[in-house]
Design a protein around this motif. Structure first.
Motif, short mmCIF file in Angstrom:
data_model
loop_
_atom_site.label_atom_id
_atom_site.label_comp_id
_atom_site.label_asym_id
_atom_site.label_seq_id
_atom_site.Cartn_x
_atom_site.Cartn_y
_atom_site.Cartn_z
N ARG A 44 0.95 -1.16 -0.01
CA ARG A 44 0.10 -0.03 -0.02
C ARG A 44 0.89 1.19 0.03
N ARG A 45 0.50 2.10 -0.88
CA ARG A 45 1.21 3.28 -1.05
C ARG A 45 0.59 4.44 -1.08
N VAL A 46 1.08 5.63 -0.48
CA VAL A 46 0.11 7.24 -0.66
C VAL A 46 1.32 7.83 -1.54
N ARG A 47 0.42 8.78 -2.30
CA ARG A 47 1.18 9.73 -3.04
C ARG A 47 1.65 10.69 -2.33
N LYS A 48 2.64 11.32 -2.47
CA LYS A 48 3.04 12.64 -1.56
C LYS A 48 2.02 13.62 -1.68
N SER A 49 1.65 13.75 -3.02
CA SER A 49 0.56 14.96 -3.11
C SER A 49 -0.64 14.64 -2.43
N ASP A 50 -1.05 13.44 -2.34
CA ASP A 50 -2.51 13.05 -1.50
C ASP A 50 -2.05 13.47 0.07
N LEU A 51 -0.76 13.01 0.34
CA LEU A 51 -0.67 13.26 1.77
C LEU A 51 -0.61 14.87 2.09
N ILE A 52 -0.08 15.53 1.22
CA ILE A 52 -0.04 17.05 1.24
C ILE A 52 -1.39 17.59 1.25
#
Length: 74
Positions: A44-52
């Motif tokens: 499972r990964r989260v895009r940095k842009s989605d975290l921001i």
């Protein structure tokens, strides 16, 4: 050539390091759909842009903060 978006994929452990949130909290945000994630194979990964985007949803302008304080004093 590898796309820039692939480089910006974060693990739950990396999110924990960056934000100080617990892994349990991060998994809860993912399972509740509050934090968008991608499933790549078994990972499972989260895009940095989605975290921001998620973190910026908590930012308030100074005028919003002052209005809330004024309202609370009434």
């Amino acid at each position: 050539m590898v796309s820039d978006t692939l480089i910006d994929l974060l693990t739950v452990g990396e999110i924990q390091e960056y934000t100080g949130m617990s892994k349990t909290k991060i998994w809860s945000l993912i399972s509740d759909g509050e934090l968008i994630s991608l499933k790549i194979g078994r990972n499972r990964r989260v895009r940095k842009s989605d975290l921001i985007d998620y973190l910026e949803s908590f930012v308030q302008s100074k005028s919003d903060i002052q209005s809330a304080r004024d309202e609370a004093r009434k």
